[in-house]
Design a protein around this motif. Sequence first.
Motif: not given
Length: 356
Positions: A269-277
């Motif tokens: 979730s952290l990895l996805t959140a950073v990429i999408i942000a």
Amino acid sequence: MHFHDGKVPEEYRRYIWAKVVFLCGVSAALLAALVVSVSSGAADIPLGSVVRSLAGLGADARTEAIIWNIRLPQALSAIVAGAGLAVAGAAMQAILRNPLGSPFTLGISHAAAFGAAFSVMVLGGGAMTSTAAGAVSVTSPLMTTAAAFACSLSAALVIIAVSRLRGASPETMVLTGVALGALFTAGTMFLQFFADDVQLAAIVFWTFGDTARATWTELAVLALTTAACSVYFLSNVWNYNAIDAGDETAMGLGVRVGRVRLTGMLVASLLTAVIIAFLGIIGFVGLVVPHMVRRVIGADHRFLLPASVAGGALILLVSDTAARLILAPHVLPVSVLTSFMGAPVFIWLIIRGRKV
């Protein structure tokens, strides 16, 4: 794996060698694709000039400016985002023992996008400007990433909680993800309803995944996060292999399944959140790439995860280059192309394989 005579059987050596060759092949293709990507665009740059510039041997000022200020950050963003989304998808599929697990299908992408949009519009984490170059300039990347992470985390926790209540069937988790995706999409639409014209245009543009908007600083954050999360996933390959055999078997082997599952979902979730942000929603990479790689390399996570990293980077870089050239001089956001390509590929995988 232990062998009584201390020797590795020929068959096992061949098994390992085939996978190493595949990994080296994908890595070499990635390097070649990077050079081609940097040379392609509205202003064509000869491949020789690109190689010389990347090797630090210099080129003329205009070429250097195009490569280092425009093309290279975009190409490297595509590589990092593709690697991150693919390894997150592969890890989710392993953790949940669910072939449909990915940040996109489980609603985590939509949750992160809602969090980022909320931060940009309500918390003042971004300056809305409607320009051709980039509709949103995130003035507070930390706040935006934190909001995206909080929302994606809540989506991941809801999925884990529901699967615990109902028993962890793949159908339950996917249906929960679909419902959460719809809920967060509705939240984003609610924000759009109250936005003015410029904000509306900006937020719609922002939700398109586009690798062109990352600066060198943001690229560094993306690369560090992707590297750290990938190292975490790779350090757990034996746990994922054990979980693949079933929760009871894994527990019998001493794997703390609950903790591995929860921590893995948090890291994904952290990895996805950073990429999408930073880049917006890029769909299907985290879902399709692990399946494509698994068909070639098998389900052993020691090789599946590194191959997903390299394969995701290669596929998103090639897609990004194609998106730049396909409607030139107009630049198509890469997320449009990955969705167009990803959906048919995934349907084909479902039809072709007895089990996805």
